[in-house]
Design an enzyme around this catalytic site. Structure first.
Site, PDB file in Angstrom:
ATOM      1  CD  GLU A   1       7.372   4.361   2.383  1.00  0.00           C
ATOM      2  OE1 GLU A   1       6.517   4.260   3.300  1.00  0.00           O
ATOM      3  OE2 GLU A   1       7.955   5.433   2.128  1.00  0.00           O
TER       4      GLU A   1
ATOM      5  CD  GLU B   1      -1.885   1.749   2.774  1.00  0.00           C
ATOM      6  OE1 GLU B   1      -1.613   2.953   2.991  1.00  0.00           O
ATOM      7  OE2 GLU B   1      -2.204   0.957   3.686  1.00  0.00           O
TER       8      GLU B   1
END
Length: 505
Positions: free
Chosen positions: A139, A66
């Site tokens: 991330e 995501e």
């Protein structure tokens, strides 16, 4: 033979009287992508690219995907196009969210040109992301060497979840679902456990995207006044024409029912969130939080969802509700758990009833108190005024058009996905008011309607779990030490040349 509209065949087109709209349900013939449009006169148009994402572990792969699809894509090769959009677009909503079994990418705008620009950037991100290794390390997780030679494990999602695991209520919230979903993906942490996130490899991460982010697994939700055909044409030309057919990933399987109730005793960090610097007092260390969680029917059965809401409203819907009064007046604990109530974010409906500040070893007393109170209520009957209050409350909630954390279309998207994620038509779970009207008729014809539901869904339902959550002063310390040990072991296997390359990187 059905006529194709920009590669789409229409499955159904039905009036949605509850929203003064028409519901258009379509499937892209070549790729299998499904689309549902609530077509109305609202000029705040909303889209959401939705994917069923089923992870068998707690590496947080869906959560990391995501984040990283929004770190540059084929036609938008910027480092962070999401932040550029946030600053330059006139959007009214812009976000992405990871749920336990799906990941959604919604955005909305009042300006048509801006809306299609958002749809273009988001579509390119989900279907054609770069998925560069630097984005995965940034991330997700990476080993990082500082100037003093100290090795650590870092990453945006890793640190985000470390914060979640340093919060007592955060751990308790996760266990509300995990306790009644053992043996399913819902017993895992879709956000990621800090101890498992570093297990995820770059190859597994890319394979996850390849498996779940093909149009065959995409369900696009639309709402607003831009014609469906215009949006179909845009999607076909920009994205879908570039794909071939693929095999659809299997749906999330049903949760296996428990033969007997279960009990879990789990530690959680003492004090408040670590970022707040709170420490637990000696008195706090002697007190637990306890909750009783039930697994109810599947969320795709909207009539049963309305029945569950009715039970929840009668029992714990407001400060003077029956079970709230019983618990607070019992003196067994200090306060109600803030997340008590009906949940619908899993494949099944859930009900959680909990208390904070309970003395150790009294968790069984808590369960007995609730079950005895429910048996007493079923026996003596519910005050008609309480039923009337609950009905009015649900009626108002169902009919109210409101902005919570975004446009009302986000609420409707979540309703549609309650069944659509598992292969049920989005229309089946979308409209609450006509279904609740049936429940009200059944209620009027049977004076013990709610009592029978409480008996069926709670008292005779063995699929429930008691969870004792106790404060552990060393919880965060152990977690950090485990990550530090992992970093030390990694560091021990490096050469000086490896370390210099890491610093340069």
């Amino acid at each position: 033979m059905s006529t194709l509209i920009h590669g789409f065949e229409i499955i159904s087109k039905n009036p949605l009287s509850e929203f003064n709209a028409v519901g258009i349900y379509a499937r892209h013939k070549k790729t299998g992508l499904e689309l549902y449009h609530i077509f109305n006169d609202d000029d705040e148009n909303l889209f959401s690219y939705n994917f069923m994402t089923s992870s068998p572990n707690s590496t947080g792969v869906a959560h990391i995907i995501e984040h990283t699809v929004l770190c540059g894509s084929k036609n938008y090769p910027l480092k962070d196009p999401f932040m550029v959009l946030a600053k330059q677009s006139v959007n009214t909503f812009l976000n992405a969210m990871t749920y336990p079994d799906k990941t959604v990418y919604p955005a909305s705008s009042l300006v048509e040109a801006d809306y299609f620009n958002l749809m273009s950037v988001y579509g390119d991100a989900v279907f054609f992301p770069n998925l560069d290794e630097w984005a995965f390390k940034q991330e997700g997780h990476r080993f990082e060497l500082d100037e003093n030679g100290k090795m650590s494990v870092q990453g945006v999602v890793l640190n985000e979840m470390r914060a979640n695991y340093s919060d007592f209520d955060g751990v308790m919230y996760d266990w509300a679902a995990a306790s009644i979903c053992q043996g399913s993906i819902y017993a895992k942490d879709s956000g990621g456990s800090p101890l498992e996130i570093p297990d995820l490899t770059y190859e597994e991460y890319k394979a996850f995207h390849k498996k779940y982010y093909h149009p065959v697994n995409c369900r696009i939700f639309l709402m607003g006044n831009i014609p469906t055909e215009k949006q179909m044409k845009f999607l076909e030309e920009k994205f879908l024409s570039k794909f071939e057919a693929a095999e659809k990933p299997p749906f999330v399987p049903p949760i296996e029912p428990y033969a007997e109730p279960r009990f879990f005793s789990v530690p959680a960090p003492a004090g408040g969130p670590a970022s707040a610097g709170d420490t637990a007092s000696a008195e706090e260390m002697t007190k637990d939080s306890v909750m009783l969680n039930w697994l109810l029917p599947e969320t795709s059965d909207t009539e049963k969802l309305m029945q569950a809401y009715l039970i929840g409203e009668v029992l714990i819907g407001h400060s003077g509700a029956y079970l709230n009064k019983v618990l607070l007046e019992s003196g067994i604990g200090e306060d109600l758990y803030p997340y008590n109530g009906i949940g619908k974010s899993l494949r099944n409906i859930t009900l959680t009833i909990g208390m904070k500040g309970i003395k150790k070893e009294t968790h069984e007393d808590f369960k007995k108190l609730i079950l005895n109170a429910l048996e007493e209520l079923v026996k003596k009957g519910i005050d008609p005024k309480e039923i009337e209050t609950a009905v009015h409350s649900i009626d108002f909630s169902n009919r109210e058009i409101r902005r919570n954390y975004g446009p009302f279309g986000i609420n409707l998207m979540e309703r549609a996905m309650a069944g659509w994620t598992y292969g049920v038509s989005p229309e089946k779970t979308l409209q609450y008011t006509p279904v609740f009207e049936k429940v009200k008729k059944d209620l009027a014809s049977d004076k013990r309607y709610i009592e029978k539901l409480i008996e069926k869904y709670l008292l005779k339902n063995k699929h429930h779990a008691l969870v004792r959550v106790y404060p552990d002063a060393d919880f965060c310390k152990r977690l950090d030490e485990s990550l530090e040990k992992r970093a030390e072991n990694f560091n021990a296997g490096l050469t000086d040349e490896d370390r210099r390359a890491m610093l340069k990187d």
